[in-house]
Design an enzyme around this catalytic site. Structure first.
Site, PDB file in Angstrom:
ATOM      1  CG  HIS A 284      -1.992  -1.100   1.122  1.00  0.00           C
ATOM      2  ND1 HIS A 284      -2.579  -1.661   2.230  1.00  0.00           N
ATOM      3  CD2 HIS A 284      -2.515  -1.732   0.064  1.00  0.00           C
ATOM      4  CE1 HIS A 284      -3.446  -2.583   1.837  1.00  0.00           C
ATOM      5  NE2 HIS A 284      -3.420  -2.651   0.532  1.00  0.00           N
TER       6      HIS A 284
ATOM      7  CB  CYS B  38       3.272  14.824  -9.247  1.00  0.00           C
ATOM      8  SG  CYS B  38       2.369  16.182 -10.009  1.00  0.00           S
TER       9      CYS B  38
ATOM     10  CB  CYS C  18       4.663  18.408  -7.786  1.00  0.00           C
ATOM     11  SG  CYS C  18       5.604  17.735  -9.148  1.00  0.00           S
TER      12      CYS C  18
HETATM   13  C1  BV8 Z   1      -8.657  -1.769  -5.046  1.00  0.00           C
HETATM   14  C2  BV8 Z   1      -2.871   3.074   2.728  1.00  0.00           C
HETATM   15  C3  BV8 Z   1      -9.571  -1.674  -7.213  1.00  0.00           C
HETATM   16  C4  BV8 Z   1      -3.551   4.382   3.034  1.00  0.00           C
HETATM   17  C5  BV8 Z   1      -4.629   1.360   2.817  1.00  0.00           C
HETATM   18  C6  BV8 Z   1     -13.391  -6.867  -2.569  1.00  0.00           C
HETATM   19  C7  BV8 Z   1     -14.295  -7.007  -1.540  1.00  0.00           C
HETATM   20  C8  BV8 Z   1     -14.637  -5.925  -0.716  1.00  0.00           C
HETATM   21  C9  BV8 Z   1     -14.031  -4.667  -0.921  1.00  0.00           C
HETATM   22  C10 BV8 Z   1     -13.120  -4.532  -1.927  1.00  0.00           C
HETATM   23  C11 BV8 Z   1     -12.787  -5.613  -2.752  1.00  0.00           C
HETATM   24  N1  BV8 Z   1     -11.861  -5.184  -3.674  1.00  0.00           N
HETATM   25  C12 BV8 Z   1     -11.619  -3.868  -3.450  1.00  0.00           C
HETATM   26  C13 BV8 Z   1     -12.367  -3.443  -2.394  1.00  0.00           C
HETATM   27  C14 BV8 Z   1     -12.397  -2.092  -1.866  1.00  0.00           C
HETATM   28  C15 BV8 Z   1     -11.261  -1.850  -0.869  1.00  0.00           C
HETATM   29  C16 BV8 Z   1     -11.436  -2.675   0.366  1.00  0.00           C
HETATM   30  O1  BV8 Z   1     -10.817  -3.716   0.503  1.00  0.00           O
HETATM   31  N2  BV8 Z   1     -12.247  -2.158   1.279  1.00  0.00           N
HETATM   32  C17 BV8 Z   1     -12.411  -2.808   2.569  1.00  0.00           C
HETATM   33  C18 BV8 Z   1     -12.600  -1.737   3.640  1.00  0.00           C
HETATM   34  C19 BV8 Z   1     -13.599  -3.751   2.497  1.00  0.00           C
HETATM   35  N3  BV8 Z   1      -9.967  -2.099  -1.468  1.00  0.00           N
HETATM   36  C20 BV8 Z   1      -9.378  -1.133  -2.192  1.00  0.00           C
HETATM   37  O2  BV8 Z   1      -9.911  -0.065  -2.430  1.00  0.00           O
HETATM   38  C21 BV8 Z   1      -7.995  -1.425  -2.750  1.00  0.00           C
HETATM   39  N4  BV8 Z   1      -8.005  -1.053  -4.137  1.00  0.00           N
HETATM   40  O3  BV8 Z   1      -9.101  -2.850  -4.856  1.00  0.00           O
HETATM   41  O4  BV8 Z   1      -8.781  -1.075  -6.217  1.00  0.00           O
HETATM   42  C22 BV8 Z   1      -9.045  -1.185  -8.483  1.00  0.00           C
HETATM   43  C23 BV8 Z   1      -8.480  -2.098  -9.378  1.00  0.00           C
HETATM   44  C24 BV8 Z   1      -8.028  -1.639 -10.585  1.00  0.00           C
HETATM   45  C25 BV8 Z   1      -8.100  -0.268 -10.911  1.00  0.00           C
HETATM   46  C26 BV8 Z   1      -8.626   0.638  -9.989  1.00  0.00           C
HETATM   47  C27 BV8 Z   1      -9.105   0.184  -8.776  1.00  0.00           C
HETATM   48  C28 BV8 Z   1      -6.918  -0.580  -2.093  1.00  0.00           C
HETATM   49  C29 BV8 Z   1      -6.854  -0.849  -0.623  1.00  0.00           C
HETATM   50  C30 BV8 Z   1      -5.672  -0.063  -0.021  1.00  0.00           C
HETATM   51  C31 BV8 Z   1      -6.170   0.997   0.930  1.00  0.00           C
HETATM   52  N5  BV8 Z   1      -5.040   1.653   1.603  1.00  0.00           N
HETATM   53  N6  BV8 Z   1      -3.578   1.969   3.401  1.00  0.00           N
HETATM   54  C32 BV8 Z   1      -3.270   4.843   4.447  1.00  0.00           C
HETATM   55  O5  BV8 Z   1      -2.932   4.021   5.322  1.00  0.00           O
HETATM   56  O6  BV8 Z   1      -3.413   6.064   4.690  1.00  0.00           O
HETATM   57  S1  BV8 Z   1      -5.406   0.132   3.662  1.00  0.00           S
HETATM   58  C33 BV8 Z   1      -5.102   0.353   5.326  1.00  0.00           C
HETATM   59  O7  BV8 Z   1      -6.085  -0.374   6.024  1.00  0.00           O
HETATM   60  C34 BV8 Z   1      -3.819  -0.262   5.774  1.00  0.00           C
HETATM   61  O8  BV8 Z   1      -2.772  -0.099   4.885  1.00  0.00           O
HETATM   62  C35 BV8 Z   1      -4.158  -1.700   5.993  1.00  0.00           C
HETATM   63  O9  BV8 Z   1      -3.907  -2.448   4.864  1.00  0.00           O
HETATM   64  C36 BV8 Z   1      -5.643  -1.677   6.188  1.00  0.00           C
HETATM   65  C37 BV8 Z   1      -5.972  -2.109   7.575  1.00  0.00           C
HETATM   66  O10 BV8 Z   1      -5.851  -3.470   7.609  1.00  0.00           O
HETATM   67  P1  BV8 Z   1      -4.914  -4.178   8.695  1.00  0.00           P
HETATM   68  O11 BV8 Z   1      -3.495  -3.855   8.408  1.00  0.00           O
HETATM   69  O12 BV8 Z   1      -5.317  -5.597   8.715  1.00  0.00           O
HETATM   70  O13 BV8 Z   1      -5.234  -3.468  10.071  1.00  0.00           O
HETATM   71  P2  BV8 Z   1      -6.514  -3.637  11.010  1.00  0.00           P
HETATM   72  O14 BV8 Z   1      -6.483  -2.515  11.987  1.00  0.00           O
HETATM   73  O15 BV8 Z   1      -7.731  -3.869  10.162  1.00  0.00           O
HETATM   74  O16 BV8 Z   1      -6.251  -5.010  11.799  1.00  0.00           O
HETATM   75  C38 BV8 Z   1      -5.186  -5.091  12.725  1.00  0.00           C
HETATM   76  C39 BV8 Z   1      -5.087  -6.552  13.123  1.00  0.00           C
HETATM   77  O17 BV8 Z   1      -3.964  -6.699  13.990  1.00  0.00           O
HETATM   78  C40 BV8 Z   1      -6.298  -7.065  13.880  1.00  0.00           C
HETATM   79  O18 BV8 Z   1      -6.677  -8.322  13.381  1.00  0.00           O
HETATM   80  C41 BV8 Z   1      -5.791  -7.193  15.324  1.00  0.00           C
HETATM   81  O19 BV8 Z   1      -6.405  -8.278  15.999  1.00  0.00           O
HETATM   82  C42 BV8 Z   1      -4.347  -7.498  15.095  1.00  0.00           C
HETATM   83  N7  BV8 Z   1      -3.434  -7.155  16.190  1.00  0.00           N
HETATM   84  C43 BV8 Z   1      -3.561  -6.173  17.116  1.00  0.00           C
HETATM   85  N8  BV8 Z   1      -2.474  -6.184  17.927  1.00  0.00           N
HETATM   86  C44 BV8 Z   1      -1.660  -7.199  17.494  1.00  0.00           C
HETATM   87  C45 BV8 Z   1      -2.260  -7.815  16.386  1.00  0.00           C
HETATM   88  N9  BV8 Z   1      -1.710  -8.856  15.737  1.00  0.00           N
HETATM   89  C46 BV8 Z   1      -0.528  -9.309  16.188  1.00  0.00           C
HETATM   90  N10 BV8 Z   1       0.144  -8.769  17.237  1.00  0.00           N
HETATM   91  C47 BV8 Z   1      -0.400  -7.717  17.908  1.00  0.00           C
HETATM   92  N11 BV8 Z   1       0.253  -7.186  18.959  1.00  0.00           N
HETATM   93 ZN    ZN Z   2       4.003  17.599 -10.739  1.00  0.00          ZN
END
Ligand code: BV8
Ligand code: ZN
Length: 256
Positions: A127, A135, A160
């Site tokens: 990501h 840009c 940029c």
């Molecule tokens: C795309 C950067 C298409 C930005 C991030 C299919 C089904 C449903 C939805 C979709 C799908 N396909 C696409 C989608 C839409 C969307 C999506 O998935 N939405 C979700 C909400 C349902 N996906 C997208 O939009 C992706 N793009 O598919 O584009 C496309 C294709 C071609 C052309 C054009 C378009 C892009 C997704 C990227 C988004 N950007 N980050 C920023 O950060 O500012 S995502 C962001 O949230 C993070 O980077 C991270 O990836 C995500 C959070 O997830 P996790 O890392 O798992 O974190 P979370 O808090 O959820 O969980 C933490 C875990 O840790 C928990 O389980 C917890 O229990 C555990 N934990 C806690 N403490 C500990 C621990 N584990 C171990 N040890 C510990 N101590």
């Molecule tokens: Zn530029």
């Protein structure tokens, strides 16, 4: 240190035996691997909200176009907080494994840069990086994303250097595609013997799909997480506990 409550030593031993066999290892990490470093998770306590807005609503092109200054305030605040965070024992262990195993790929969903700071080899930033800018306009040839590690950016929103237009964070927003070469490398890396999903809720796609893809390639899939996740039903082994406790316990070489 006592084993995390609920952590079965036999399960730990099973993962250790598989690691000691010298597998092709791929690892997928999420925000949970950085939790012990003080980086808020997205779906855990409070990390997902900022000034009443959900992270997944702010991390979009629409939010940026509507109010670039507000979105940059959010990223600037996150960069300042991250600048004082250090890699934790989970990052450190994965960095050692990356240097000791001949076939190792780490696919991280995190944008915090802590795996790189821990010295991990072969990191795929699925990501992007909060420490990179690019840009936001369409100046051509737009400069490649550039790194700016300054915790406090002198000018917000930053510009940029090539066209003077707006710069944007070098991250992948919701609704944006994963950078094709990174996606291809991650899809190649799921063809492995052992796949670890560490600290991810397996909710965000297409990263979440990598677990099933690894399974389909015949990999033994392991989840390291204190909580059940969207991927728990498709893994072969669950280590239910915090990564920073579990990973350092796993010996890569049999004790002599
Ligand atoms: C795309 C950067 C298409 C930005 C991030 C299919 C089904 C449903 C939805 C979709 C799908 N396909 C696409 C989608 C839409 C969307 C999506 O998935 N939405 C979700 C909400 C349902 N996906 C997208 O939009 C992706 N793009 O598919 O584009 C496309 C294709 C071609 C052309 C054009 C378009 C892009 C997704 C990227 C988004 N950007 N980050 C920023 O950060 O500012 S995502 C962001 O949230 C993070 O980077 C991270 O990836 C995500 C959070 O997830 P996790 O890392 O798992 O974190 P979370 O808090 O959820 O969980 C933490 C875990 O840790 C928990 O389980 C917890 O229990 C555990 N934990 C806690 N403490 C500990 C621990 N584990 C171990 N040890 C510990 N101590
Ligand atoms: Zn530029």
């Amino acid at each position: 240190m006592a084993l995390a409550a609920g952590l079965d030593p036999l399960r730990l031993a099973e993962l250790e035996a598989r690691l000691q066999a010298g597998p092709r290892l791929s690892v997928l990490t999420g925000a949970g691997v950085s939790a012990a470093s003080g980086v808020p998770t997205y779906r855990g306590g409070g990390g997902g909200m900022w000034r009443g807005r959900r992270a997944q609503d702010l991390a979009t092109r629409e939010a940026f176009v509507a109010d670039p200054a507000l979105v940059w305030e959010w990223y600037d605040e996150r960069r300042r907080r991250l600048a004082v965070c250090q890699p934790n024992p989970a990052h450190a262990t994965l960095a050692v494994w990356s240097r000791q195993l001949s076939v190792f790929t780490l696919i991280t969903q995190n944008v915090d840069g802590l795996h790189e700071r821990a010295g991990t080899r072969n990191v795929l930033r699925f990501h992007g990086s909060i420490w990179h800018l690019r840009c936001a306009g369409s100046c051509w040839p737009a400069p490649a994303p550039w790194e700016d590690l300054r915790p406090a950016l002198p000018v917000l929103p930053p510009r940029c250097p090539a066209c003077g237009g707006l710069a944007r964070p070098g991250v992948v927003w919701f609704g944006e595609a994963i950078e094709p070469s990174v996606l291809a490398a991650a899809e190649a890396a799921v063809d492995c013997d052992l796949f670890l999903a560490i600290g991810t809720s397996a909710v965000v796609w297409p990263a979440a799909g990598l677990l099933a893809a690894a399974r389909a390639c015949g990999a033994f899939v392991v989840e390291v997480n204190p909580e059940p996740t969207g991927g728990s039903h498709e893994v072969d082994l669950v280590l239910r506990g915090p990564a920073e406790d579990i990973l350092p316990r796993i010996r890569l070489a049999p004790s002599s």
